[in-house]
Scaffold this motif. Sequence first.
Motif, PDB file in Angstrom:
ATOM      1  N   CYS A   1      21.847  24.719  63.767  1.00 41.54           N
ATOM      2  CA  CYS A   1      21.665  25.893  64.622  1.00 41.54           C
ATOM      3  C   CYS A   1      20.713  26.904  63.986  1.00 41.54           C
ATOM      4  O   CYS A   1      20.329  26.786  62.825  1.00 41.54           O
ATOM      5  CB  CYS A   1      23.012  26.535  64.960  1.00 41.54           C
ATOM      6  N   ASN A   2      20.336  27.902  64.750  1.00 43.57           N
ATOM      7  CA  ASN A   2      19.473  28.974  64.279  1.00 43.57           C
ATOM      8  C   ASN A   2      20.247  29.790  63.241  1.00 43.57           C
ATOM      9  O   ASN A   2      21.317  30.312  63.529  1.00 43.57           O
ATOM     10  CB  ASN A   2      19.066  29.844  65.476  1.00 43.57           C
ATOM     11  N   LYS A   3      19.691  29.906  62.046  1.00 39.16           N
ATOM     12  CA  LYS A   3      20.407  30.559  60.948  1.00 39.16           C
ATOM     13  C   LYS A   3      20.227  32.084  60.931  1.00 39.16           C
ATOM     14  O   LYS A   3      20.952  32.789  60.253  1.00 39.16           O
ATOM     15  CB  LYS A   3      19.970  29.948  59.623  1.00 39.16           C
ATOM     16  N   LEU A   4      19.289  32.595  61.715  1.00 44.65           N
ATOM     17  CA  LEU A   4      19.022  34.030  61.738  1.00 44.65           C
ATOM     18  C   LEU A   4      20.213  34.784  62.339  1.00 44.65           C
ATOM     19  O   LEU A   4      20.605  34.528  63.484  1.00 44.65           O
ATOM     20  CB  LEU A   4      17.754  34.326  62.546  1.00 44.65           C
ATOM     21  N   LEU A   5      20.804  35.676  61.582  1.00 43.41           N
ATOM     22  CA  LEU A   5      21.939  36.503  62.005  1.00 43.41           C
ATOM     23  C   LEU A   5      23.143  35.678  62.463  1.00 43.41           C
ATOM     24  O   LEU A   5      23.930  36.130  63.296  1.00 43.41           O
ATOM     25  CB  LEU A   5      21.517  37.488  63.104  1.00 43.41           C
ATOM     26  N   LEU A   6      23.301  34.475  61.924  1.00 47.03           N
ATOM     27  CA  LEU A   6      24.411  33.603  62.275  1.00 47.03           C
ATOM     28  C   LEU A   6      25.737  34.287  61.932  1.00 47.03           C
ATOM     29  O   LEU A   6      25.956  34.733  60.814  1.00 47.03           O
ATOM     30  CB  LEU A   6      24.295  32.282  61.504  1.00 47.03           C
ATOM     31  N   SER A   7      26.614  34.385  62.936  1.00 50.74           N
ATOM     32  CA  SER A   7      27.912  35.021  62.742  1.00 50.74           C
ATOM     33  C   SER A   7      28.920  34.368  63.681  1.00 50.74           C
ATOM     34  O   SER A   7      28.792  34.455  64.908  1.00 50.74           O
ATOM     35  CB  SER A   7      27.808  36.524  63.031  1.00 50.74           C
ATOM     36  N   LEU A   8      29.924  33.711  63.072  1.00 47.28           N
ATOM     37  CA  LEU A   8      30.911  32.952  63.831  1.00 47.28           C
ATOM     38  C   LEU A   8      32.317  33.319  63.385  1.00 47.28           C
ATOM     39  O   LEU A   8      32.529  33.736  62.251  1.00 47.28           O
ATOM     40  CB  LEU A   8      30.726  31.441  63.574  1.00 47.28           C
TER      41      LEU A   8
ATOM     42  N   SER B   1      33.144  18.348  61.594  1.00 48.23           N
ATOM     43  CA  SER B   1      31.987  19.222  61.808  1.00 48.23           C
ATOM     44  C   SER B   1      31.313  19.504  60.470  1.00 48.23           C
ATOM     45  O   SER B   1      31.868  19.223  59.406  1.00 48.23           O
ATOM     46  CB  SER B   1      32.414  20.526  62.486  1.00 48.23           C
ATOM     47  N   SER B   2      30.119  20.060  60.519  1.00 49.22           N
ATOM     48  CA  SER B   2      29.373  20.316  59.291  1.00 49.22           C
ATOM     49  C   SER B   2      28.769  21.717  59.289  1.00 49.22           C
ATOM     50  O   SER B   2      28.129  22.134  60.257  1.00 49.22           O
ATOM     51  CB  SER B   2      28.254  19.281  59.138  1.00 49.22           C
ATOM     52  N   PHE B   3      28.981  22.396  58.158  1.00 45.23           N
ATOM     53  CA  PHE B   3      28.411  23.725  57.924  1.00 45.23           C
ATOM     54  C   PHE B   3      27.477  23.662  56.706  1.00 45.23           C
ATOM     55  O   PHE B   3      27.270  24.650  56.017  1.00 45.23           O
ATOM     56  CB  PHE B   3      29.529  24.739  57.678  1.00 45.23           C
ATOM     57  N   TYR B   4      26.926  22.506  56.446  1.00 51.63           N
ATOM     58  CA  TYR B   4      26.116  22.233  55.265  1.00 51.63           C
ATOM     59  C   TYR B   4      25.021  23.283  55.067  1.00 51.63           C
ATOM     60  O   TYR B   4      24.244  23.570  55.963  1.00 51.63           O
ATOM     61  CB  TYR B   4      25.505  20.836  55.406  1.00 51.63           C
ATOM     62  N   GLN B   5      25.018  23.874  53.876  1.00 54.48           N
ATOM     63  CA  GLN B   5      24.005  24.830  53.411  1.00 54.48           C
ATOM     64  C   GLN B   5      23.893  26.121  54.222  1.00 54.48           C
ATOM     65  O   GLN B   5      22.882  26.817  54.133  1.00 54.48           O
ATOM     66  CB  GLN B   5      22.621  24.172  53.352  1.00 54.48           C
ATOM     67  N   LEU B   6      24.905  26.473  55.001  1.00 49.90           N
ATOM     68  CA  LEU B   6      24.829  27.714  55.773  1.00 49.90           C
ATOM     69  C   LEU B   6      25.336  28.908  54.971  1.00 49.90           C
ATOM     70  O   LEU B   6      26.144  28.763  54.052  1.00 49.90           O
ATOM     71  CB  LEU B   6      25.644  27.583  57.067  1.00 49.90           C
ATOM     72  N   LYS B   7      24.879  30.088  55.335  1.00 50.57           N
ATOM     73  CA  LYS B   7      25.379  31.341  54.763  1.00 50.57           C
ATOM     74  C   LYS B   7      26.400  31.898  55.753  1.00 50.57           C
ATOM     75  O   LYS B   7      26.028  32.360  56.828  1.00 50.57           O
ATOM     76  CB  LYS B   7      24.233  32.331  54.554  1.00 50.57           C
ATOM     77  N   LEU B   8      27.670  31.819  55.373  1.00 47.58           N
ATOM     78  CA  LEU B   8      28.755  32.241  56.264  1.00 47.58           C
ATOM     79  C   LEU B   8      29.666  33.246  55.561  1.00 47.58           C
ATOM     80  O   LEU B   8      30.888  33.109  55.571  1.00 47.58           O
ATOM     81  CB  LEU B   8      29.560  31.001  56.712  1.00 47.58           C
ATOM     82  N   LYS B   9      29.065  34.255  54.982  1.00 49.12           N
ATOM     83  CA  LYS B   9      29.837  35.260  54.256  1.00 49.12           C
ATOM     84  C   LYS B   9      30.847  35.924  55.180  1.00 49.12           C
ATOM     85  O   LYS B   9      30.529  36.274  56.311  1.00 49.12           O
ATOM     86  CB  LYS B   9      28.910  36.308  53.652  1.00 49.12           C
TER      87      LYS B   9
END
Length: 188
Positions: A82-89, A99-107
């Motif tokens: 998915c688009n990583k810009l301003l990703l917030s879930l 599912s996979s969250f590989y290498q994402l920034k999910l602070k």
Amino acid sequence: MDYIEEEVFENQDFSTAELPKAEYDNCRFVNCRFANADLSNVVFLECEFDSCDLSNAKVNHTAFRDVQFKSCKMLGIAFQDCNKLLLSLGFTNCMLNLSSFYQLKLKAIRFVNCQLNEVDFAETDLTQALFTNCDLAGAVFEFTNLEKADLSLASNYSIHPESNKIKKAKFSRQDLAGLLQQYDIVIK
């Protein structure tokens, strides 16, 4: 791209009739089916998905900005596409197995009452993440940043302290075995 604001979509099947490519702002999707749907290049801003099936949905370049998922079935989603810009879930009462969250920034991401079996968190930044009443059986944590994350109410995890950042992370005493499995020791 079309702009759709503050609409509620209920009981719709987007697995057969494609969701129009658009920017959805403050929309709700209730009891909708997105299984195997192509959601690529769609933008979701401050949206909520409630009781939806998004299993195996394609999310190539899909933007999720301040999006909440509640009671959703979400098997096999490759969130790293998915688009990583301003990703917030955020996820509550969701099934995210495989599912996979590989290498994402999910602070500071929140997983509450979720099933996360065999989910890929490799190289993911989960700083200050919250895992409340989550089942992490078979979840992959390799070179994952779990600093200040709260796993004190999570279960069935296996996290190798040497290959992950766990400084100030919270774990429960009864589940400490998940940090010590690699040592092949007996804990009583």
